[in-house]
Design a protein around this motif. Sequence first.
Motif, mmCIF file in Angstrom:
data_model
loop_
_atom_site.group_PDB
_atom_site.id
_atom_site.type_symbol
_atom_site.label_atom_id
_atom_site.label_comp_id
_atom_site.label_asym_id
_atom_site.label_seq_id
_atom_site.Cartn_x
_atom_site.Cartn_y
_atom_site.Cartn_z
ATOM 1 N N ILE A 89 0.588 -1.142 0.216
ATOM 2 C CA ILE A 89 -0.015 -0.022 -0.040
ATOM 3 C C ILE A 89 0.928 1.192 0.087
ATOM 4 O O ILE A 89 0.465 2.161 -0.672
ATOM 5 C CB ILE A 89 -0.982 0.000 1.253
ATOM 6 C CG1 ILE A 89 -2.065 -1.182 1.068
ATOM 7 C CG2 ILE A 89 -1.764 1.443 1.433
ATOM 8 C CD1 ILE A 89 -3.017 -1.213 2.284
ATOM 9 N N ALA A 90 1.795 1.258 0.709
ATOM 10 C CA ALA A 90 2.812 2.445 1.010
ATOM 11 C C ALA A 90 3.597 2.471 -0.527
ATOM 12 O O ALA A 90 3.723 3.683 -0.886
ATOM 13 C CB ALA A 90 3.930 2.138 1.875
ATOM 14 N N TRP A 91 3.997 1.471 -1.160
ATOM 15 C CA TRP A 91 4.616 1.447 -2.512
ATOM 16 C C TRP A 91 3.670 1.886 -3.354
ATOM 17 O O TRP A 91 4.193 2.917 -4.289
ATOM 18 C CB TRP A 91 4.851 0.171 -2.931
ATOM 19 C CG TRP A 91 5.773 0.040 -4.294
ATOM 20 C CD1 TRP A 91 4.998 -0.317 -5.510
ATOM 21 C CD2 TRP A 91 7.251 0.043 -4.466
ATOM 22 N NE1 TRP A 91 6.086 -0.128 -6.383
ATOM 23 C CE2 TRP A 91 7.146 -0.009 -5.890
ATOM 24 C CE3 TRP A 91 8.019 0.082 -3.680
ATOM 25 C CZ2 TRP A 91 8.475 -0.016 -6.438
ATOM 26 C CZ3 TRP A 91 9.487 0.041 -4.189
ATOM 27 C CH2 TRP A 91 9.585 0.000 -5.481
ATOM 28 N N GLU A 92 2.160 1.679 -3.568
ATOM 29 C CA GLU A 92 1.463 2.165 -4.394
ATOM 30 C C GLU A 92 1.085 3.694 -4.284
ATOM 31 O O GLU A 92 0.953 4.305 -5.195
ATOM 32 C CB GLU A 92 0.267 1.448 -4.143
ATOM 33 C CG GLU A 92 0.213 -0.095 -5.006
ATOM 34 C CD GLU A 92 0.614 0.042 -6.440
ATOM 35 O OE1 GLU A 92 -0.001 0.740 -7.301
ATOM 36 O OE2 GLU A 92 1.396 -0.679 -6.654
ATOM 37 N N HIS A 93 0.895 4.163 -2.901
ATOM 38 C CA HIS A 93 0.945 5.259 -2.719
ATOM 39 C C HIS A 93 1.929 6.365 -2.634
ATOM 40 O O HIS A 93 1.738 7.449 -3.397
ATOM 41 C CB HIS A 93 0.226 5.589 -1.070
ATOM 42 C CG HIS A 93 -0.148 7.039 -0.560
ATOM 43 N ND1 HIS A 93 -1.090 7.664 -1.382
ATOM 44 C CD2 HIS A 93 0.339 7.727 0.204
ATOM 45 C CE1 HIS A 93 -1.222 8.700 -0.661
ATOM 46 N NE2 HIS A 93 -0.317 8.834 0.360
ATOM 47 N N GLN A 128 5.072 11.624 -1.863
ATOM 48 C CA GLN A 128 6.145 12.763 -2.058
ATOM 49 C C GLN A 128 7.373 11.913 -2.579
ATOM 50 O O GLN A 128 8.493 12.384 -2.381
ATOM 51 C CB GLN A 128 6.451 13.651 -0.986
ATOM 52 C CG GLN A 128 5.258 14.453 -0.634
ATOM 53 C CD GLN A 128 5.606 15.316 0.659
ATOM 54 O OE1 GLN A 128 6.848 15.112 1.219
ATOM 55 N NE2 GLN A 128 4.811 16.180 0.996
ATOM 56 N N CYS A 129 7.342 10.673 -3.305
ATOM 57 C CA CYS A 129 8.249 10.047 -3.825
ATOM 58 C C CYS A 129 9.292 9.494 -2.690
ATOM 59 O O CYS A 129 10.550 9.561 -2.964
ATOM 60 C CB CYS A 129 9.015 10.800 -5.058
ATOM 61 S SG CYS A 129 7.871 11.135 -6.351
ATOM 62 N N GLU A 130 8.887 9.256 -1.411
ATOM 63 C CA GLU A 130 9.792 9.046 -0.433
ATOM 64 C C GLU A 130 10.304 7.498 -0.703
ATOM 65 O O GLU A 130 11.365 7.155 -0.088
ATOM 66 C CB GLU A 130 9.189 9.352 0.838
ATOM 67 C CG GLU A 130 8.800 10.695 1.033
ATOM 68 C CD GLU A 130 8.594 10.885 2.502
ATOM 69 O OE1 GLU A 130 8.803 10.032 3.229
ATOM 70 O OE2 GLU A 130 7.749 11.935 2.839
ATOM 71 N N ILE A 131 9.426 6.687 -1.290
ATOM 72 C CA ILE A 131 9.798 5.231 -1.117
ATOM 73 C C ILE A 131 10.619 4.983 -2.562
ATOM 74 O O ILE A 131 11.615 4.282 -2.578
ATOM 75 C CB ILE A 131 8.549 4.338 -1.148
ATOM 76 C CG1 ILE A 131 7.823 4.633 0.354
ATOM 77 C CG2 ILE A 131 8.760 2.882 -1.526
ATOM 78 C CD1 ILE A 131 6.623 3.911 0.201
ATOM 79 N N HIS A 132 10.144 5.290 -3.815
ATOM 80 C CA HIS A 132 10.764 5.128 -5.094
ATOM 81 C C HIS A 132 10.669 6.213 -5.915
ATOM 82 O O HIS A 132 9.514 6.872 -5.849
ATOM 83 C CB HIS A 132 10.607 3.718 -5.641
ATOM 84 C CG HIS A 132 8.817 3.693 -5.734
ATOM 85 N ND1 HIS A 132 8.270 4.246 -7.147
ATOM 86 C CD2 HIS A 132 7.782 3.327 -5.011
ATOM 87 C CE1 HIS A 132 7.098 4.214 -7.342
ATOM 88 N NE2 HIS A 132 6.703 3.471 -6.034
ATOM 89 N N GLU A 133 11.833 6.883 -6.523
ATOM 90 C CA GLU A 133 11.916 7.517 -7.529
ATOM 91 C C GLU A 133 12.637 7.486 -8.465
ATOM 92 O O GLU A 133 14.169 7.196 -8.114
ATOM 93 C CB GLU A 133 11.822 8.943 -6.777
ATOM 94 C CG GLU A 133 12.049 10.346 -7.999
ATOM 95 C CD GLU A 133 12.349 11.434 -7.002
ATOM 96 O OE1 GLU A 133 11.795 12.558 -7.879
ATOM 97 O OE2 GLU A 133 12.739 11.539 -5.886
ATOM 98 N N GLN A 134 12.646 7.393 -9.808
ATOM 99 C CA GLN A 134 13.315 7.109 -11.019
ATOM 100 C C GLN A 134 14.337 5.945 -10.623
ATOM 101 O O GLN A 134 15.309 6.108 -10.965
ATOM 102 C CB GLN A 134 14.304 8.533 -11.103
ATOM 103 C CG GLN A 134 13.334 9.618 -11.684
ATOM 104 C CD GLN A 134 14.064 10.914 -11.618
ATOM 105 O OE1 GLN A 134 15.075 11.027 -11.679
ATOM 106 N NE2 GLN A 134 13.357 12.088 -11.859
ATOM 107 N N TYR A 171 13.357 3.267 4.379
ATOM 108 C CA TYR A 171 11.927 3.811 4.564
ATOM 109 C C TYR A 171 10.855 2.757 4.529
ATOM 110 O O TYR A 171 9.963 2.670 5.287
ATOM 111 C CB TYR A 171 11.918 4.855 3.658
ATOM 112 C CG TYR A 171 10.455 5.672 3.826
ATOM 113 C CD1 TYR A 171 10.435 6.726 4.939
ATOM 114 C CD2 TYR A 171 9.398 5.574 3.163
ATOM 115 C CE1 TYR A 171 9.273 7.233 5.222
ATOM 116 C CE2 TYR A 171 8.194 6.186 3.431
ATOM 117 C CZ TYR A 171 8.298 6.940 4.550
ATOM 118 O OH TYR A 171 6.855 7.796 4.637
ATOM 119 N N LEU A 172 11.024 1.847 3.434
ATOM 120 C CA LEU A 172 9.974 0.922 3.204
ATOM 121 C C LEU A 172 10.001 -0.071 4.196
ATOM 122 O O LEU A 172 8.933 -0.583 4.700
ATOM 123 C CB LEU A 172 10.264 0.124 1.809
ATOM 124 C CG LEU A 172 9.089 -0.699 1.213
ATOM 125 C CD1 LEU A 172 8.134 -0.016 1.068
ATOM 126 C CD2 LEU A 172 9.560 -1.669 -0.146
#
Length: 70
Positions: free
Chosen positions: A22-26, A29-35, A42-43
């Motif tokens: 759920i956190a991954w999908e939500h 502010q791109c805190e878990i994954h970005e580019q 964090y995960l």
Amino acid sequence: MKNSILISTTIGAIVAFLMMYIAWEHNPQCEIHEQGVIDFGYLLSIGVPWFLLAFVVVFILVLIVKDIIK
């Protein structure tokens, strides 16, 4: 006792995985994954507390049910 730990671990892992998904999908502010960069710290800071909470609650409930059945 062995079955209680196995059941609690399994349910705890399912709950932790679900919350991390759920956190991954939500991804606020791109805190878990970005580019292509994943912040596993964090995960895991989301998954580990949920695992521990679910494990303890289920373990206690399983012990209570076992005691009632005896």
